[in-house]
Design an enzyme around this catalytic site. Structure first.
Site, mmCIF file in Angstrom:
data_model
loop_
_atom_site.group_PDB
_atom_site.id
_atom_site.type_symbol
_atom_site.label_atom_id
_atom_site.label_comp_id
_atom_site.label_asym_id
_atom_site.label_seq_id
_atom_site.Cartn_x
_atom_site.Cartn_y
_atom_site.Cartn_z
ATOM 1 C CD GLN A 11 -18.121 11.811 30.086
ATOM 2 O OE1 GLN A 11 -18.864 12.658 30.436
ATOM 3 N NE2 GLN A 11 -16.729 11.976 30.468
ATOM 4 C CB CYS A 12 -21.748 5.470 29.197
ATOM 5 S SG CYS A 12 -23.009 3.916 29.249
ATOM 6 N N GLY A 13 -23.046 5.585 32.245
ATOM 7 C CA GLY A 13 -23.045 5.056 33.543
ATOM 8 C C GLY A 13 -23.058 3.755 33.691
ATOM 9 N NE ARG A 16 -19.857 7.075 35.483
ATOM 10 C CZ ARG A 16 -20.700 7.646 34.659
ATOM 11 N NH1 ARG A 16 -20.288 8.133 33.690
ATOM 12 N NH2 ARG A 16 -21.943 7.965 35.182
#
Length: 135
Positions: A11-13, A16
């Site tokens: 969920q964390c850019g 990712r």
């Protein structure tokens, strides 16, 4: 090539981007979704030691448990922070990457380049379009 591990939150850019950057270098890391499989106390303390940082430096402050558990108190101890991280893994900042060259909290995402065993082969574009160039 030795193994690479990433403590990842999809969920964390930033997380990712780091995972994609590692893969861009031709490496398939071991991915630990740390919210579903949080580190135990021994592992958390080992990660802190390997990164040579204290719990304050690994603590996420922009999540509800930070305030709910009173971690915004200036008198909070390292032991209390570690206990809170074990209780609420969302308090652990990420991504954490472990390679043969070291262990690091990779914020910003290009910080992972310092510990990868290979050089960035070509320009990499983050999700937001920002380019990271080979050094």
């Amino acid at each position: 090539m030795s193994a690479i591990t990433i403590y990842h939150n999809p969920q964390c850019g930033t997380s990712r981007n780091v995972l994609a950057l590692i893969r861009h270098c031709g490496i398939e890391p071991t991915v630990i979704h740390y919210l579903e499989n949080p580190p135990d106390e021994t592992t958390l303390r080992d990660l802190l030691a390997k990164m040579a940082i204290g719990p304050q430096q690994l603590l996420r402050r922009n999540v509800a448990p930070y305030h709910d558990l009173g971690l915004d108190n200036d008198n909070i101890s390292d032991e209390q922070i570690i206990a809170a991280m074990l209780q609420q893994p969302i308090l652990i900042n990420r991504p954490i990457v472990i390679t043969e060259k070291g262990c690091k909290l990779c914020r910003p995402s290009e910080a992972v380049l310092d510990i990868l065993p290979v050089a960035l082969p070509a320009v990499f574009y983050k999700e937001d379009g920002e380019a990271i160039y080979p050094r």
